[in-house]
Design a protein around this motif. Structure first.
Motif, mmCIF file in Angstrom:
data_model
loop_
_atom_site.group_PDB
_atom_site.id
_atom_site.type_symbol
_atom_site.label_atom_id
_atom_site.label_comp_id
_atom_site.label_asym_id
_atom_site.label_seq_id
_atom_site.Cartn_x
_atom_site.Cartn_y
_atom_site.Cartn_z
ATOM 1 N N VAL A 409 0.841 -1.186 0.000
ATOM 2 C CA VAL A 409 0.000 0.000 0.000
ATOM 3 C C VAL A 409 0.880 1.242 0.000
ATOM 4 C CG1 VAL A 409 -1.863 1.226 1.166
ATOM 5 C CG2 VAL A 409 -1.708 -1.267 1.351
ATOM 6 N N VAL A 410 0.679 2.117 -0.968
ATOM 7 C CA VAL A 410 1.293 3.440 -0.914
ATOM 8 C C VAL A 410 0.346 4.333 -0.126
ATOM 9 C CG1 VAL A 410 2.061 5.439 -2.243
ATOM 10 C CG2 VAL A 410 2.504 3.126 -3.092
ATOM 11 N N ALA A 411 0.788 4.789 1.031
ATOM 12 C CA ALA A 411 -0.104 5.487 1.967
ATOM 13 C C ALA A 411 0.413 6.887 2.262
ATOM 14 C CB ALA A 411 -0.221 4.687 3.263
ATOM 15 N N HIS A 412 -0.345 7.879 1.783
ATOM 16 C CA HIS A 412 -0.061 9.256 2.176
ATOM 17 C C HIS A 412 -0.935 9.664 3.358
ATOM 18 C CE1 HIS A 412 2.653 9.839 -1.117
ATOM 19 N NE2 HIS A 412 1.735 9.492 -1.993
ATOM 20 N N ARG A 413 -2.081 8.998 3.484
ATOM 21 C CA ARG A 413 -2.885 9.154 4.700
ATOM 22 C C ARG A 413 -2.354 8.174 5.728
ATOM 23 N NH1 ARG A 413 -9.247 9.622 2.823
ATOM 24 N NH2 ARG A 413 -9.033 11.483 1.543
ATOM 25 N N LEU A 414 -1.821 8.687 6.803
ATOM 26 C CA LEU A 414 -1.164 7.812 7.775
ATOM 27 C C LEU A 414 -2.147 6.921 8.515
ATOM 28 C CD1 LEU A 414 1.675 10.061 9.201
ATOM 29 C CD2 LEU A 414 1.650 8.522 7.238
ATOM 30 N N GLU A 452 3.104 13.084 13.942
ATOM 31 C CA GLU A 452 2.806 14.270 14.736
ATOM 32 C C GLU A 452 2.331 15.419 13.838
ATOM 33 O OE1 GLU A 452 2.712 14.702 18.060
ATOM 34 O OE2 GLU A 452 2.965 12.505 18.108
ATOM 35 N N ALA A 453 2.951 15.569 12.665
ATOM 36 C CA ALA A 453 2.498 16.602 11.747
ATOM 37 C C ALA A 453 1.100 16.299 11.228
ATOM 38 C CB ALA A 453 3.476 16.724 10.572
ATOM 39 N N PHE A 454 0.804 15.002 11.058
ATOM 40 C CA PHE A 454 -0.519 14.583 10.585
ATOM 41 C C PHE A 454 -1.591 14.882 11.631
ATOM 42 C CE2 PHE A 454 -3.695 11.113 10.458
ATOM 43 C CZ PHE A 454 -4.265 11.400 9.227
ATOM 44 N N ARG A 455 -1.239 14.719 12.890
ATOM 45 C CA ARG A 455 -2.213 14.930 13.969
ATOM 46 C C ARG A 455 -2.277 16.373 14.428
ATOM 47 N NH1 ARG A 455 -1.093 11.146 18.853
ATOM 48 N NH2 ARG A 455 -3.000 12.206 19.513
ATOM 49 N N GLN A 456 -1.360 17.210 13.980
ATOM 50 C CA GLN A 456 -1.300 18.590 14.448
ATOM 51 C C GLN A 456 -2.546 19.358 14.012
ATOM 52 O OE1 GLN A 456 2.318 20.492 13.357
ATOM 53 N NE2 GLN A 456 1.942 22.352 14.512
ATOM 54 N N LEU A 461 -0.692 24.158 12.662
ATOM 55 C CA LEU A 461 0.026 23.930 11.421
ATOM 56 C C LEU A 461 0.201 25.227 10.652
ATOM 57 C CD1 LEU A 461 1.155 21.371 10.123
ATOM 58 C CD2 LEU A 461 -0.889 21.254 8.679
ATOM 59 N N ALA A 462 -0.828 26.093 10.731
ATOM 60 C CA ALA A 462 -0.753 27.366 10.015
ATOM 61 C C ALA A 462 0.284 28.290 10.621
ATOM 62 C CB ALA A 462 -2.124 28.049 10.009
ATOM 63 N N SER A 463 0.508 28.166 11.933
ATOM 64 C CA SER A 463 1.473 29.036 12.594
ATOM 65 C C SER A 463 2.905 28.545 12.438
ATOM 66 C CB SER A 463 1.140 29.144 14.091
ATOM 67 O OG SER A 463 1.230 27.870 14.703
ATOM 68 N N THR A 464 3.074 27.322 11.936
ATOM 69 C CA THR A 464 4.412 26.780 11.752
ATOM 70 C C THR A 464 4.981 27.261 10.431
ATOM 71 O OG1 THR A 464 3.758 24.795 12.949
ATOM 72 C CG2 THR A 464 5.781 24.662 11.643
ATOM 73 N N PRO A 465 6.183 27.809 10.415
ATOM 74 C CA PRO A 465 6.774 28.275 9.152
ATOM 75 C C PRO A 465 6.852 27.143 8.142
ATOM 76 C CG PRO A 465 8.057 29.021 11.036
ATOM 77 C CD PRO A 465 7.060 28.049 11.568
ATOM 78 N N THR A 466 6.596 27.478 6.883
ATOM 79 C CA THR A 466 6.611 26.481 5.820
ATOM 80 C C THR A 466 7.994 25.834 5.699
ATOM 81 O OG1 THR A 466 4.963 27.750 4.605
ATOM 82 C CG2 THR A 466 6.213 26.113 3.353
#
Length: 475
Positions: A409-414, A452-456, A461-466
Motif C-alpha cells: 500500500v502506498v499510503a499518504h494518509r497515515l 505528529e504533523a498529521f495529527r497537528q 500547522l498554520a502558525s508553523t513556518p513552511t
C-alpha cells in the motif's frame, strides 16, 4: 499517430490503384514506342535523364517538407486535444486567449510547411508537363525530317505522337496522388519507427510460468531512474523483503519513490541495477502476462474504459458471472453505491468514467482488482479520492482482503499506514525506517515526526513556518 494511420489508409484505398495503373501504363507505352520506331524512341529517351534528375531534386526538397508537415499536424492535434480535455482548467485560470494564440501559432506553422511542400509539387509537375511538350516537339521535328526523306511514313509518325501523349499523361495523373503518397510514406515511416521501439520490459528467452504465487517479495539492491529524468535515480540500492501474506505500507514525502516501488513490482519498468524477486524468482525471468494475471492493481487515478459498470468491474475477467461481479463489489463496499445508480450495474460509465465521481471510480477499481482474486495486491493510495464515510467502509473491506494475500500500500494518509502489518518509510529512494505503527512511534524517528504533523491541529500547522515543515519532512 492517428493522422498517420488516416493518411496511409486513404492512400491505400484510393491512390494506390491509380499509381499502379499509371506506372504500368508508362511502361507499356514505352515498349509500344520502341516497337513503332526505335529511332524516335531513342530521341524520347534523351529526356529521361533530365526527368530523373528533376525527380531526385524534387524528392530532396519535398520529403523533408512533408515530414515536417506531419510532425506539425501532430503537434496541432495534440494541442487541440489537450485544450479540449482541460477546458475547465483553461477557463478557471483565464487562459483562453493565451491558449488560442499558442494554437494559432502551431496551426500557422503547419500551414507554412504544407504550403512549402505544395510549392515544390506545383513546380515539379508543371515542369514534367513542359518536358513532355518539349519532347513531343523534338520528336515531331525529327520525325518530319524522316518523313520528308522517306525514312518514315506519316502514319507511323502520327501513331508515335499519339502514343507519346499516352506516355506523359499517366505521369500527370501521378501528380494527383503524389501528395497522398508522400503523406502515406512519411506516416508509414513514423508508424514503423513506433512499432520497432523496443519494449521497456523485454520478455524472457525461456519464461517461467507461475500458476500461483505465495507472495514473497524482495527488492535486492534495486536502483532505478526514469528515462526522462536526466539520469537522476529515484531509487538507490533499495533493499526490502515482504513476507507472504504481509501487508506493507510505503510512506514517504513526494518524490521519495513509493509509487515507483509499486510500478517495479508490477513490472511496468525494469530496475537499472539489482533485482525484484517474487517467490525467489527474478521478475525478468517470469512469463509477464502470467505474472500480471496474479496481480491486483488499484492506481491513485483509476482508468475506466467505456461500457457499463459491470464491464468496468469485469475488465480483468470478462468471463465472470453476474454473481461474481456483484460479490466483488460487495467485498469492497461498492454494491450500495452501484445500487443507487439509475441503471445499477448496467449504468454507462462514459469515456474514462466521466459519468461517475472520483470516489465512485475508485470503488469500481477496487472491485475490479478484487474480482481477479490476486495473490499480490498493489494499492497506490487507493482511498485518496473517497469521502471519510466511504473510506471507512472500503478500509474495513480492504483489511479483510489483505489478510488473504500479500499487499503493498502506498499510503499518504497515515491512518491507512497505521492499519498495515508493517510500515516502511522511504526517503530519497532508500529505506530509512521499518516496523509496525506502534514500534515506529516509540522510536520517535521520521515516521513519528510525520505522524505528529498529521495529527497537528490546523491552527498550529498554520502558525508553523513552511520552511520548518519542509525541513522536518526531508529529515
Amino acid at each position: 499517430m492517428t493522422t498517420d494511420v488516416d493518411a496511409l489508409s486513404t492512400f491505400l484505398q484510393t491512390g494506390l490503384i491509380t499509381a499502379v495503373v499509371s506506372l504500368l501504363t508508362v511502361l507499356g507505352v514505352l515498349v509500344t514506342l520502341l516497337v513503332i520506331d526505335a529511332g524516335l524512341a531513342v530521341v524520347l529517351l534523351v529526356a529521361l535523364p533530365v526527368l530523373i534528375a528533376a525527380t531526385a531534386l524534387f524528392r530532396h526538397y519535398s520529403v523533408p517538407a512533408y515530414r515536417e508537415a506531419r510532425e506539425r499536424v501532430s503537434a496541432v492535434n495534440a494541442c487541440l486535444q489537450e485544450n479540449v480535455t482541460a477546458i475547465r482548467v483553461t477557463q478557471a485560470f483565464r487562459r483562453e486567449q493565451h491558449n488560442a494564440r499558442d494554437f494559432a501559432q502551431l496551426a500557422w506553422g503547419f500551414r507554412d510547411s504544407r504550403l512549402r511542400a505544395q510549392r515544390y509539387m506545383g513546380t515539379f509537375f508543371p515542369f514534367v508537363e513542359f518536358l513532355g511538350t518539349l519532347s513531343a516537339a523534338v520528336v515531331l521535328v525529327v520525325g518530319a525530317g524522316q518523313v520528308r526523306s522517306g525514312e518514315l511514313s506519316a502514319g507511323t509518325l502520327i501513331a508515335f505522337l499519339l502514343c507519346l501523349e499516352l506516355f506523359f499523361s499517366p505521369i500527370q495523373q501521378l501528380s494527383q496522388v503524389f501528395d497522398g503518397y508522400q503523406q502515406a510514406v512519411i506516416g508509414l515511416g513514423r508508424l514503423r519507427s513506433l512499432m520497432r521501439t523496443p519494449a521497456g520490459t523485454p520478455p524472457a528467452e525461456q519464461p517461467l510460468t507461475m500458476q500461483k504465487l505465495r507472495g514473497e517479495v524482495e527488492f535486492d539492491g534495486v536502483s532505478f531512474g526514469y528515462a526522462g529524468g536526466g539520469g537522476q535515480e529515484v531509487l538507490h540500492g533499495l533493499r526490502l523483503r515482504i513476507a507472504p501474506g504481509e501487508t506493507v505500507a510505503l510512506v514517504g514525502a513526494t518524490g521519495a519513490g513509493t509509487s515507483t516501488v509499486v510500478k517495479l513490482l508490477a513490472r511496468f519498468y525494469d530496475p537499472t541495477a539489482g533485482a525484484v524477486r517474487v517467490d525467489g524468482h527474478d521478475l525478468r525471468d517470469l512469463d509477464l502476462a502470467g505474472y500480471r494475471r496474479r496481480l491486483g492493481l488499484v492506481p491513485q487515478e483509476p482508468h475506466l474504459f467505456s461500457g457499463t459498470v459491470r464491464d468496468a468491474i469485469a475488465y480483468g475477467r470478462p468471463d465472470a458471472t453476474d454473481a461474481e461481479v456483484e460479490s466483488a463489489a460487495r467485498a469492497v463496499g461498492a454494491h450500495e453505491m452501484i445500487a443507487g445508480l439509475r441503471l445499477g450495474y448496467l449504468q454507462q460509465v462514459g469515456e474514462r468514467g466521466r459519468n461517475l465521481s472520483a470516489g465512485q471510480r475508485q470503488l469500481l477499481a477496487l472491485a475490479r482488482a478484487e474480482l481477479v482474486d490476486p495473490d499480490v495486491l498493489l494499492l497506490d493510495e487507493a482511498t485518496a479520492s473517497l469521502d471519510l464515510a466511504t473510506e471507512r467502509r472500503v478500509a474495513a473491506a480492504t483489511e479483510a482482503l489483505c489478510r488473504r494475500r500479500t499487499t503493498v500500500v502506498v499510503a499518504h494518509r497515515l491512518t491507512t499506514a497505521a492499519r498495515a502489518d508493517r510500515v516502511v518509510v522511504l526517503d530519497a529512494g532508500a529505506v530509512v525506517e521499518s516496523g509496525s505503527h506502534t514500534e515506529l512511534l516509540a522510536a520517535r524517528g521520521p515516521y513519528h515526526r510525520l505522524w505528529e504533523a498529521f495529527r497537528q491541529p490546523p491552527q498550529d500547522l498554520a502558525s508553523t513556518p513552511t520552511s520548518e515543515l519542509v525541513k522536518e519532512s526531508a529529515r
